[in-house]
Design an enzyme around this catalytic site. Sequence first.
Site, PDB file in Angstrom:
ATOM      1  CB  SER A 188      81.250 -39.130  66.124  1.00 44.61           C
ATOM      2  OG  SER A 188      81.591 -38.905  67.481  1.00 44.61           O
ATOM      3  CB  THR A 189      86.034 -39.487  66.779  1.00 42.75           C
ATOM      4  OG1 THR A 189      85.373 -39.588  68.035  1.00 42.75           O
ATOM      5  CG2 THR A 189      87.508 -39.204  67.002  1.00 42.75           C
ATOM      6  CG  HIS A 215      78.435 -37.288  68.087  1.00 48.31           C
ATOM      7  ND1 HIS A 215      78.781 -38.623  68.173  1.00 48.31           N
ATOM      8  CD2 HIS A 215      77.121 -37.273  67.772  1.00 48.31           C
ATOM      9  CE1 HIS A 215      77.713 -39.374  67.931  1.00 48.31           C
ATOM     10  NE2 HIS A 215      76.699 -38.564  67.678  1.00 48.31           N
ATOM     11  CG  ASP A 311      74.117 -41.212  67.103  1.00 45.80           C
ATOM     12  OD1 ASP A 311      72.948 -41.644  67.093  1.00 45.80           O
ATOM     13  OD2 ASP A 311      74.412 -39.998  67.116  1.00 45.80           O
TER      14      ASP A 311
END
Length: 366
Positions: A188-189, A215, A311
């Site tokens: 993600s990030t 993401h 997640d």
Amino acid sequence: MTIRVLVVDDSHFICHRVTEILEEDQEFKVVGVAHDGRQAVEMAAALQPDVITMDVEMPVMDGISAVKRIMSTRPVPILMFSAMTQVGARATFDALSAGAIDFLPKQMEDIDANRETARYLLRYRVRMVAGQAAKVAAAGTLGDAGLRRSGGFAAHIGAAAVAKERVLPAKPSQADPGKIDLLAVAASTGGPVAMQYVLSRVPAGCSMPILLIQHMPPNFTKSFAERLNSLCSIEVREAQDGDILQPGVALLSPGAVQMQLKQTPGSRQIALRPKQAGEIYSPSVDITFSSLADNFNGRVLAVVLTGMGADGKLGAMKLRQRGAQIWAQDEASSTIYGMPKAIAEAGLADHVYSLDEIANQFNKLH
């Protein structure tokens, strides 16, 4: 503690709106507003903000050039604002590689359809980026501008971390890292740069299919796949419904949908479906990992890189029960130690590796 923000955008309206939204919360104080990249560089040095919100397209000096200047002198956590277009996506990836930590759509309705939710998410992401100040400063002290240009913040802190493996208490896995049938990488990030860094080490002769879950908004995944394809020895492309898993081909889940695997006579195919009510992420790592646990009988290696949230944890549990091997990125080299932390603290990780060590291990895949 007050978070001091420098807002950079050539639009006076955008600057006013961002300032208004941030200062609705007393935690934030906008200490300056710049309308081009050159002003941003000068004001960053003079005001020493805790975080900068940066537009990409500006007169005099664009946002990417400004990020490079700032990160080469006095590094500051930077959140990019990007247009939700193919051109905007490519520019955003350039900014991330230059050292920016994260990005958000420039238009509020592209952040979230609910206006209040969008305002909350903007403050949340600025807060999160500001919280990486210590890592940004530590990475900046290395003085390796070449690495920063080529690998961005995520790769830079990966080089700063000690490339040391830590084995966590987890049940022995039947999978052998040298003998796997499918590789799944999630992030993600901080993920775009981290994923680029490790996947570029996968050799051209790699014989296993690879699935990628990042993401990311829908308009960005196609550009990201194209970027990875241009930098990697293997083929990388955005997944399409009905794609068949192929050796040496990496398929990136499109944004705003869920990527699952389905068994068909003689092949394994990708099945894409729309996000359903109650699903927080799309693509969701949990959904893809769970699908692999249900529909892939071979040996799986699942790697969870930097990202906020958890997640992937539930999906990793299911994969672990099926004998898959799980790796997690370590805290020191993660931009945000959320997703890999959830894996590690649950005892699901066979190994916790630095970003450099993951890249080295990927170089051995065949």
